[in-house]
Write an enzyme that holds these catalytic residues in place. Sequence first.
Site, PDB file in Angstrom:
ATOM      1  N   GLN A   1      57.119 -22.355  43.225  1.00 26.70           N
ATOM      2  CA  GLN A   1      58.182 -21.578  43.898  1.00 26.70           C
ATOM      3  C   GLN A   1      58.728 -20.458  43.038  1.00 26.70           C
ATOM      4  OE1 GLN A   1      58.894 -21.655  47.002  1.00 26.70           O
ATOM      5  NE2 GLN A   1      57.991 -23.586  47.675  1.00 26.70           N
TER       6      GLN A   1
ATOM      7  N   SER B   1      50.375 -21.787  43.603  1.00 31.08           N
ATOM      8  CA  SER B   1      49.768 -21.858  44.930  1.00 31.08           C
ATOM      9  C   SER B   1      49.674 -20.462  45.524  1.00 31.08           C
ATOM     10  CB  SER B   1      50.647 -22.737  45.827  1.00 31.08           C
ATOM     11  OG  SER B   1      50.119 -22.777  47.132  1.00 31.08           O
TER      12      SER B   1
ATOM     13  N   HIS C   1      49.378 -19.495  48.747  1.00 30.99           N
ATOM     14  CA  HIS C   1      50.054 -19.154  50.016  1.00 30.99           C
ATOM     15  C   HIS C   1      51.560 -18.998  49.884  1.00 30.99           C
ATOM     16  CE1 HIS C   1      51.630 -23.188  51.538  1.00 30.99           C
ATOM     17  NE2 HIS C   1      50.845 -23.605  50.575  1.00 30.99           N
TER      18      HIS C   1
ATOM     19  N   THR D   1      31.652 -25.636  45.115  1.00 30.39           N
ATOM     20  CA  THR D   1      31.422 -24.187  45.208  1.00 30.39           C
ATOM     21  C   THR D   1      32.758 -23.479  45.424  1.00 30.39           C
ATOM     22  OG1 THR D   1      29.275 -24.643  46.162  1.00 30.39           O
ATOM     23  CG2 THR D   1      30.146 -22.424  46.495  1.00 30.39           C
TER      24      THR D   1
ATOM     25  N   CYS E   1      57.354 -28.478  53.978  1.00 25.28           N
ATOM     26  CA  CYS E   1      56.091 -27.749  53.856  1.00 25.28           C
ATOM     27  C   CYS E   1      54.918 -28.558  54.344  1.00 25.28           C
ATOM     28  CB  CYS E   1      55.849 -27.191  52.460  1.00 25.28           C
ATOM     29  SG  CYS E   1      56.561 -28.029  51.114  1.00 25.28           S
TER      30      CYS E   1
HETATM   31  N1  PLP Z   1      54.921 -27.592  44.528  1.00 21.25           N
HETATM   32  C1  PLP Z   1      55.970 -27.034  45.143  1.00 21.25           C
HETATM   33  C2  PLP Z   1      57.231 -26.830  44.380  1.00 21.25           C
HETATM   34  C3  PLP Z   1      55.891 -26.668  46.483  1.00 21.25           C
HETATM   35  O1  PLP Z   1      56.950 -26.124  47.087  1.00 21.25           O
HETATM   36  C4  PLP Z   1      54.698 -26.891  47.176  1.00 21.25           C
HETATM   37  C5  PLP Z   1      54.666 -26.550  48.609  1.00 21.25           C
HETATM   38  O2  PLP Z   1      54.033 -27.080  49.423  1.00 21.25           O
HETATM   39  C6  PLP Z   1      53.594 -27.446  46.475  1.00 21.25           C
HETATM   40  C7  PLP Z   1      53.764 -27.795  45.156  1.00 21.25           C
HETATM   41  C8  PLP Z   1      52.274 -27.697  47.135  1.00 21.25           C
HETATM   42  O3  PLP Z   1      51.567 -26.485  47.317  1.00 21.25           O
HETATM   43  P1  PLP Z   1      50.245 -26.473  48.220  1.00 21.25           P
HETATM   44  O4  PLP Z   1      50.686 -26.237  49.608  1.00 21.25           O
HETATM   45  O5  PLP Z   1      49.416 -25.345  47.679  1.00 21.25           O
HETATM   46  O6  PLP Z   1      49.578 -27.779  48.039  1.00 21.25           O
END
Ligand code: PLP
Length: 384
Positions: free
Chosen positions: A170, A190, A192, A228, A315
């Site tokens: 974040q 991450s 996205h 891959t 999420c």
């Molecule tokens: N760590 C944090 C602080 C997140 O907010 C998230 C969100 O989903 C993740 C890890 C996991 O990321 P990902 O969706 O790429 O698995």
Amino acid sequence: MTGPVYLDHNATSPLRPEALAAMQPWFGVPSNASSVHGFGRKAKAAVEEARELVALLAGADPAGLTFTGSASEANNLALRGTPHGRLPVSAIEHPSVLTTARELGAEIVPVTPDGVVDLDALASLLADGEGAALVSIMAANNETGVLQPVAEASEIVHRHGGLFHVDAVQGAGKVALDMAAMGADMMSLSAHKIGGPQGVGCLIAAPHVMLAAEITGGGQERGRRAGTENVAGIVGFGAAAEAARAALADIPALAALRDRLEAGACDISPKARVYGGEVRRLPNTTCLMTPGINADVQLMSLDMAGVAVSSGSACSSGKVSSSHVLRAMGATEREAASAIRVSLGWTTTADDVTRFLEAYAALVARALGNGAPGKSATQPEAAE
Ligand code: PLP
């Protein structure tokens, strides 16, 4: 007609045009980065360029960067792939750290009522026990945006001979990251969350970290993650990282929008409270508790008005349940169940904030002013 307003960037941020443009040429061409022919060599060069760009965003050495299928996978790789005895993690970590660490025998480090990791508790926990520890603390919390004292935590961890992992998912693109200054031995990111594609993440490890692959097979990613490579996704991650780094200059303007949103919400609902509002936070995140109105009612009302926000750590699913983060900060079940997360990002405009405030004012008036719209809409005043 005005379009929907997206204020859920901490869940996922819309794909940046730079990332889309960089990815497009890679769809429909054979691109196995391990192949020795021309197609493969071109793919390999693109992956390496992306590795540099992502490492630059993290202020890290690209040589230690392993691309994964998500930050959840990167967090698993960090926790499962390094030898350690004890495993202290903060109480407010993302489930990909917390759940994994619990399986591995985690010790939980508490946070203060402001949502900041309790460094004294970390120090005494490490002083008390035996065995080298791997400690995992996030750079910024996904629900409250509260920035964690990672450099100070790192100093404590290293003084006790431990390794330090930072989930910086974040923080990336919202605050400047510098892996060495943060004292991180490992760092997860991450794609996205910074306007890159979904399904790509990375773990960056310092040279001294002994990291064993969790996914074994071919020797991809220097033997640290078989499979891959997702060339298009990795290229999109690199382009998003480059764009996000350039956009750090726009962050003060984003912070001003967020501050306007908070001030407006607290004017509308004087009893509303912003979790973590008194401490250093990400510039884009507001965790807003409106007493007496369930978060699910708030989410639905806002959604019907065309405004997308979330509650808790939404999420991974559409579920609305009370947040382990707010509970760890001492919020009652009822308070935690009345909190929504509003997270701004690179698409957010002043008009979006105005639309949120109009929708929020209407929902507060409906729920608290003109009588409850439904049985579950309002709660009796908290007795706790
Ligand atoms: N760590 C944090 C602080 C997140 O907010 C998230 C969100 O989903 C993740 C890890 C996991 O990321 P990902 O969706 O790429 O698995």
